[in-house]
Design a protein around this motif. Structure first.
Motif, PDB file in Angstrom:
ATOM      1  N   PRO A   1      33.507  42.207  58.032  1.00 39.41           N
ATOM      2  CA  PRO A   1      31.885  41.613  57.959  1.00 39.41           C
ATOM      3  C   PRO A   1      31.546  41.307  56.427  1.00 39.41           C
ATOM      4  O   PRO A   1      30.570  40.382  56.155  1.00 39.41           O
ATOM      5  N   PRO A   2      31.605  42.243  55.421  1.00 39.12           N
ATOM      6  CA  PRO A   2      30.815  41.962  54.352  1.00 39.12           C
ATOM      7  C   PRO A   2      31.491  40.677  53.501  1.00 39.12           C
ATOM      8  O   PRO A   2      31.132  39.819  53.056  1.00 39.12           O
ATOM      9  N   VAL A   3      33.032  40.685  53.833  1.00 39.58           N
ATOM     10  CA  VAL A   3      33.633  39.543  53.261  1.00 39.58           C
ATOM     11  C   VAL A   3      33.102  38.145  53.717  1.00 39.58           C
ATOM     12  O   VAL A   3      33.096  37.097  53.370  1.00 39.58           O
ATOM     13  N   ALA A   4      32.895  38.327  55.261  1.00 44.28           N
ATOM     14  CA  ALA A   4      32.509  36.974  55.953  1.00 44.28           C
ATOM     15  C   ALA A   4      31.027  36.523  55.293  1.00 44.28           C
ATOM     16  O   ALA A   4      30.532  35.465  55.377  1.00 44.28           O
TER      17      ALA A   4
ATOM     18  N   LEU B   1      30.283  42.950  44.748  1.00 42.46           N
ATOM     19  CA  LEU B   1      30.284  43.771  45.608  1.00 42.46           C
ATOM     20  C   LEU B   1      31.312  43.740  46.643  1.00 42.46           C
ATOM     21  O   LEU B   1      31.852  44.977  47.246  1.00 42.46           O
ATOM     22  N   VAL B   2      31.574  42.762  47.213  1.00 42.74           N
ATOM     23  CA  VAL B   2      32.655  42.591  48.240  1.00 42.74           C
ATOM     24  C   VAL B   2      34.019  42.893  47.695  1.00 42.74           C
ATOM     25  O   VAL B   2      34.654  43.587  48.488  1.00 42.74           O
ATOM     26  N   VAL B   3      34.224  42.635  46.567  1.00 41.76           N
ATOM     27  CA  VAL B   3      35.560  42.827  45.875  1.00 41.76           C
ATOM     28  C   VAL B   3      35.695  44.260  45.847  1.00 41.76           C
ATOM     29  O   VAL B   3      36.805  44.976  46.088  1.00 41.76           O
ATOM     30  N   ALA B   4      34.582  45.075  45.277  1.00 37.68           N
ATOM     31  CA  ALA B   4      34.702  46.810  45.314  1.00 37.68           C
ATOM     32  C   ALA B   4      34.626  47.211  46.635  1.00 37.68           C
ATOM     33  O   ALA B   4      35.401  48.395  46.761  1.00 37.68           O
ATOM     34  N   ARG B   5      34.069  46.557  47.528  1.00 35.32           N
ATOM     35  CA  ARG B   5      34.072  47.072  48.903  1.00 35.32           C
ATOM     36  C   ARG B   5      35.355  47.066  49.462  1.00 35.32           C
ATOM     37  O   ARG B   5      36.061  48.213  50.197  1.00 35.32           O
ATOM     38  N   VAL B   6      36.274  45.834  49.097  1.00 36.01           N
ATOM     39  CA  VAL B   6      37.560  45.965  49.562  1.00 36.01           C
ATOM     40  C   VAL B   6      38.530  47.044  48.957  1.00 36.01           C
ATOM     41  O   VAL B   6      39.407  47.807  49.435  1.00 36.01           O
ATOM     42  N   ALA B   7      38.358  47.009  47.572  1.00 35.41           N
ATOM     43  CA  ALA B   7      39.113  47.874  46.738  1.00 35.41           C
ATOM     44  C   ALA B   7      38.955  49.316  47.051  1.00 35.41           C
ATOM     45  O   ALA B   7      39.849  50.155  46.646  1.00 35.41           O
ATOM     46  N   LEU B   8      37.839  49.595  47.318  1.00 36.96           N
ATOM     47  CA  LEU B   8      37.415  51.081  47.467  1.00 36.96           C
ATOM     48  C   LEU B   8      37.269  51.851  48.684  1.00 36.96           C
ATOM     49  O   LEU B   8      36.591  52.539  49.144  1.00 36.96           O
ATOM     50  N   THR B   9      37.853  50.946  49.862  1.00 39.20           N
ATOM     51  CA  THR B   9      38.156  51.346  51.226  1.00 39.20           C
ATOM     52  C   THR B   9      39.416  52.044  51.436  1.00 39.20           C
ATOM     53  O   THR B   9      39.473  52.988  51.113  1.00 39.20           O
TER      54      THR B   9
END
Length: 254
Positions: free
Chosen positions: A29-32, A175-183
């Motif tokens: 959802p954040p990527v979308a 923020l999206v990139v960080a969200r993906v990398a830090l999951t």
């Protein structure tokens, strides 16, 4: 022939702490949202509609796979709340505000659990192993789980250290990139590191996570079993007033 028996596979530590499925819920959802926001020319409504549509699609796919409806609805609700916050403030970066608050609350929860000697890592692992509260009677396990829980508390601190500056500066794509990398990558690292910490924290000779040691049971002295009677030993003397067993041999010297 091994068919489907309907029995579900027990959840692993990675499943209980998020796992790949949780990473998908946290990233799609954040990527979308970022894609809709960017394609629409920084359109907040474009990002919101894209995120909600992605959340609905993901929820329908998970329901068809047989996931628990409550967990699916919670994930969809989180997307809707994040979208409402962004619409209410009019700031695209606020779509990630709910994630920031969640990480702050998680940090606090993990730290408090360690302080009160109910480390959350022990609670999660015990649930996966079906131990309930037996692990808390083992001081060595409580200490090991407490040290391992600091690893998980640190993951949320790392996320906050990365997310907060990006959120304050309104960097939506970052923020999206960080969200993906830090999951999931961060979760996988935390699982590996916390496992090493737990193993090194247990004393030599400890049977491991699956076999909590109860010191109260180990310190209880075991009663010595009664020794069988020796058939060659003489019968105890019989007093004048004692009842006489007719099967008892009589000593001829008496």
């Amino acid at each position: 022939m091994t068919g489907s028996t309907g029995a579900q596979r027990p959840e692993s530590l990675g499943d209980l702490l998020g796992g790949r499925r949780g990473a998908v819920d946290a990233t799609i959802p954040p990527v979308a949202f970022a894609v809709g926001w960017f394609v629409g020319g920084d359109s907040l409504w474009g990002g919101v509609w894209a995120a909600v549509l992605a959340g609905l699609t993901l929820a329908g796919w998970r329901l068809r796979r047989g996931d628990r409806p409550r967990s699916v609805l919670i994930g969809l609700l989180a997307v809707c709340v994040a979208a409402l916050i962004a619409l209410r403030t009019g700031r695209a970066a606020d779509f990630f505000l709910l994630q920031l608050l969640s990480n702050a609350a998680s940090t606090l929860a993990w730290v408090i659990s360690i302080v009160v000697r109910w480390p959350l890592l022990g609670v999660v692992v015990a649930a996966a192993l079906g131990q309930r509260g037996r692990w808390r009677r083992d001081p060595a396990l409580v200490r090991a789980y407490s040290r391992g829980s600091w690893v998980w508390a640190a993951t949320y601190v790392v996320r906050l250290a990365v997310f907060v500056p990006l959120w304050l500066s309104g960097e939506v794509v970052a923020l999206v990139v960080a969200r993906v990398a830090l999951t999931w990558p961060l979760v996988a690292t935390a699982i590996a590191v916390s496992w090493v910490v737990i193993r090194r924290s247990l004393p030599p000779g400890h049977p491991g996570l699956r076999h909590p040691v109860d010191p109260d049971q180990e310190s209880t002295p075991q009663a010595a079993p009664d020794s069988p009677a020796d058939p060659d030993s003489p019968a105890p003397p019989v007093g004048p007033g004692d009842p006489v067993d007719p099967n008892t041999p009589v000593d001829p010297r008496r």
